[in-house]
Design a protein around this motif. Structure first.
Motif, PDB file in Angstrom:
ATOM      1  N   THR A 147     -11.673  -8.457   8.157  1.00 10.98           N
ATOM      2  CA  THR A 147     -12.979  -8.429   7.511  1.00 10.98           C
ATOM      3  C   THR A 147     -13.504  -7.037   7.222  1.00 10.98           C
ATOM      4  O   THR A 147     -14.355  -6.863   6.349  1.00 10.98           O
ATOM      5  N   SER A 148     -13.026  -6.025   7.977  1.00 10.35           N
ATOM      6  CA  SER A 148     -13.475  -4.655   7.720  1.00 10.35           C
ATOM      7  C   SER A 148     -12.439  -3.672   8.233  1.00 10.35           C
ATOM      8  O   SER A 148     -11.548  -4.023   8.997  1.00 10.35           O
ATOM      9  N   GLY A 149     -12.550  -2.437   7.763  1.00 20.90           N
ATOM     10  CA  GLY A 149     -11.610  -1.400   8.173  1.00 20.90           C
ATOM     11  C   GLY A 149     -10.367  -1.416   7.311  1.00 20.90           C
ATOM     12  O   GLY A 149     -10.369  -1.927   6.188  1.00 20.90           O
ATOM     13  N   GLY A 150      -9.297  -0.823   7.856  1.00 18.48           N
ATOM     14  CA  GLY A 150      -8.028  -0.781   7.133  1.00 18.48           C
ATOM     15  C   GLY A 150      -7.539  -2.175   6.775  1.00 18.48           C
ATOM     16  O   GLY A 150      -7.694  -3.104   7.547  1.00 18.48           O
ATOM     17  N   PHE A 151      -7.025  -2.335   5.584  1.00 19.12           N
ATOM     18  CA  PHE A 151      -6.468  -3.560   5.020  1.00 19.12           C
ATOM     19  C   PHE A 151      -7.523  -4.571   4.559  1.00 19.12           C
ATOM     20  O   PHE A 151      -7.166  -5.596   3.985  1.00 19.12           O
ATOM     21  N   ALA A 152      -8.808  -4.346   4.820  1.00 23.18           N
ATOM     22  CA  ALA A 152      -9.833  -5.322   4.431  1.00 23.18           C
ATOM     23  C   ALA A 152     -10.054  -5.292   2.928  1.00 23.18           C
ATOM     24  O   ALA A 152      -9.975  -4.230   2.316  1.00 23.18           O
ATOM     25  N   PRO A 153     -10.325  -6.419   2.328  1.00 21.73           N
ATOM     26  CA  PRO A 153     -10.194  -7.765   2.879  1.00 21.73           C
ATOM     27  C   PRO A 153      -8.765  -8.276   2.680  1.00 21.73           C
ATOM     28  O   PRO A 153      -8.151  -8.030   1.649  1.00 21.73           O
ATOM     29  N   ALA A 154      -8.246  -8.948   3.675  1.00 26.24           N
ATOM     30  CA  ALA A 154      -6.888  -9.490   3.583  1.00 26.24           C
ATOM     31  C   ALA A 154      -6.727 -10.602   4.602  1.00 26.24           C
ATOM     32  O   ALA A 154      -7.405 -10.634   5.627  1.00 26.24           O
ATOM     33  N   GLY A 155      -5.820 -11.504   4.329  1.00 25.78           N
ATOM     34  CA  GLY A 155      -5.477 -12.551   5.282  1.00 25.78           C
ATOM     35  C   GLY A 155      -4.486 -12.010   6.298  1.00 25.78           C
ATOM     36  O   GLY A 155      -3.752 -11.059   6.020  1.00 25.78           O
ATOM     37  N   ALA A 156      -4.475 -12.606   7.486  1.00 27.01           N
ATOM     38  CA  ALA A 156      -3.549 -12.150   8.518  1.00 27.01           C
ATOM     39  C   ALA A 156      -3.139 -13.303   9.420  1.00 27.01           C
ATOM     40  O   ALA A 156      -3.911 -14.247   9.635  1.00 27.01           O
ATOM     41  N   VAL A 157      -1.918 -13.203   9.937  1.00 24.16           N
ATOM     42  CA  VAL A 157      -1.399 -14.170  10.908  1.00 24.16           C
ATOM     43  C   VAL A 157      -0.705 -13.382  12.007  1.00 24.16           C
ATOM     44  O   VAL A 157       0.151 -12.540  11.731  1.00 24.16           O
ATOM     45  N   GLN A 174     -12.317 -12.757  17.799  1.00 23.25           N
ATOM     46  CA  GLN A 174     -12.211 -11.531  17.007  1.00 23.25           C
ATOM     47  C   GLN A 174     -11.529 -10.470  17.850  1.00 23.25           C
ATOM     48  O   GLN A 174     -11.731 -10.387  19.050  1.00 23.25           O
ATOM     49  N   ARG A 175     -10.684  -9.662  17.211  1.00 22.16           N
ATOM     50  CA  ARG A 175     -10.079  -8.506  17.871  1.00 22.16           C
ATOM     51  C   ARG A 175      -9.970  -7.376  16.873  1.00 22.16           C
ATOM     52  O   ARG A 175     -10.017  -7.592  15.660  1.00 22.16           O
ATOM     53  N   THR A 176      -9.806  -6.167  17.400  1.00 27.64           N
ATOM     54  CA  THR A 176      -9.683  -4.979  16.569  1.00 27.64           C
ATOM     55  C   THR A 176      -8.285  -4.403  16.732  1.00 27.64           C
ATOM     56  O   THR A 176      -7.842  -4.166  17.855  1.00 27.64           O
ATOM     57  N   PHE A 177      -7.608  -4.192  15.621  1.00 25.14           N
ATOM     58  CA  PHE A 177      -6.322  -3.500  15.621  1.00 25.14           C
ATOM     59  C   PHE A 177      -6.599  -2.028  15.353  1.00 25.14           C
ATOM     60  O   PHE A 177      -7.226  -1.687  14.353  1.00 25.14           O
ATOM     61  N   THR A 178      -6.160  -1.156  16.248  1.00 28.72           N
ATOM     62  CA  THR A 178      -6.297   0.279  16.075  1.00 28.72           C
ATOM     63  C   THR A 178      -4.941   0.812  15.654  1.00 28.72           C
ATOM     64  O   THR A 178      -3.927   0.546  16.315  1.00 28.72           O
ATOM     65  N   TRP A 179      -4.932   1.573  14.552  1.00 31.37           N
ATOM     66  CA  TRP A 179      -3.672   2.001  13.949  1.00 31.37           C
ATOM     67  C   TRP A 179      -3.327   3.447  14.291  1.00 31.37           C
ATOM     68  O   TRP A 179      -4.203   4.301  14.336  1.00 31.37           O
ATOM     69  N   GLY A 180      -2.046   3.680  14.480  1.00 29.11           N
ATOM     70  CA  GLY A 180      -1.525   5.034  14.589  1.00 29.11           C
ATOM     71  C   GLY A 180      -1.142   5.475  13.191  1.00 29.11           C
ATOM     72  O   GLY A 180      -0.172   4.976  12.622  1.00 29.11           O
ATOM     73  N   GLY A 181      -1.922   6.334  12.606  1.00 27.67           N
ATOM     74  CA  GLY A 181      -1.716   6.753  11.219  1.00 27.67           C
ATOM     75  C   GLY A 181      -3.051   7.114  10.609  1.00 27.67           C
ATOM     76  O   GLY A 181      -3.982   7.509  11.308  1.00 27.67           O
ATOM     77  N   THR A 182      -3.175   6.930   9.311  1.00 30.32           N
ATOM     78  CA  THR A 182      -4.380   7.358   8.598  1.00 30.32           C
ATOM     79  C   THR A 182      -5.406   6.254   8.372  1.00 30.32           C
ATOM     80  O   THR A 182      -6.528   6.546   7.962  1.00 30.32           O
ATOM     81  N   LEU A 183      -5.056   4.993   8.614  1.00 33.86           N
ATOM     82  CA  LEU A 183      -5.979   3.888   8.330  1.00 33.86           C
ATOM     83  C   LEU A 183      -6.996   3.682   9.450  1.00 33.86           C
ATOM     84  O   LEU A 183      -6.686   3.857  10.631  1.00 33.86           O
ATOM     85  N   ALA A 184      -8.200   3.275   9.051  1.00 34.39           N
ATOM     86  CA  ALA A 184      -9.261   2.942  10.004  1.00 34.39           C
ATOM     87  C   ALA A 184      -8.888   1.669  10.759  1.00 34.39           C
ATOM     88  O   ALA A 184      -8.106   0.844  10.265  1.00 34.39           O
ATOM     89  N   PRO A 185      -9.447   1.462  11.957  1.00 32.81           N
ATOM     90  CA  PRO A 185      -9.198   0.216  12.692  1.00 32.81           C
ATOM     91  C   PRO A 185      -9.579  -1.007  11.856  1.00 32.81           C
ATOM     92  O   PRO A 185     -10.489  -0.939  11.022  1.00 32.81           O
TER      93      PRO A 185
END
Length: 171
Positions: A129-139, A93-104
């Protein structure tokens, strides 16, 4: 003769069923990022397999979504590694932190690493699984240059860097 007619009839039923099924929904791409990942090894990698702490950090200076125009991530883990066996496959698991208005975004994924020519390519496939873009698939795909054999024989390989891409999509 009878068996071949039954098999042929089954194929027709399957094809007719497939043609009459509702069309699949197309995936909507929510985010695409391009960046660089740096991986450090402590102790440095040699040809001798040993327990190694691996620190991964990445930066996405260019992302397509207006609410998350840049991104960063970091992750630390330990495993037995060497210049011949860099990474292992498995869940993480990792967390993507965004520069902008979306939550990690929390990204749970399965990693698979393979040698591809002069590179080690790791593909992380999973779900936000949570935060910005959840729920969504990612690669996420990361490509690191194969370690230099001379470095592996002497002081060892302390770090490697390479390009990474991330795609997040909803189905």
């Amino acid at each position: 003769m009878r068996l071949s007619r039954l098999a042929g009839g089954a194929v027709v039923v399957v094809l007719v069923g497939a043609l009459s099924a509702a069309p699949a929904q197309a995936a909507t791409v929510e985010q695409v990022c391009v960046g660089t990942e740096v991986t450090t090894f402590d102790p440095p990698l040699t040809f001798t397999p040993r327990e190694t702490t691996i620190a991964v950090s990445g930066v996405f200076p260019s992302c397509a979504n207006a609410g998350a125009v840049t991104g960063t991530y970091a992750e630390t883990f330990s495993l037995t590694a060497s210049c011949l066996t860099l990474f292992d496959s498995g869940a993480a698991q990792r967390t993507f932190t965004w520069g902008g208005t979306l939550a990690p975004s929390e990204f749970q994924y399965n990693a698979v690493s393979n040698a591809a020519g002069a590179a080690v390519v790791t593909t992380n496939t999973g779900v936000v699984t949570s935060g910005g873009f959840a729920p969504a698939g990612a690669v996420q795909v990361v490509s690191l240059v194969t370690p230099n054999a001379l470095q592996c024989l002497t002081a060892g390989v302390a770090s490697m860097a390479g390009p990474t891409t991330l795609t997040i999509q909803r189905s």
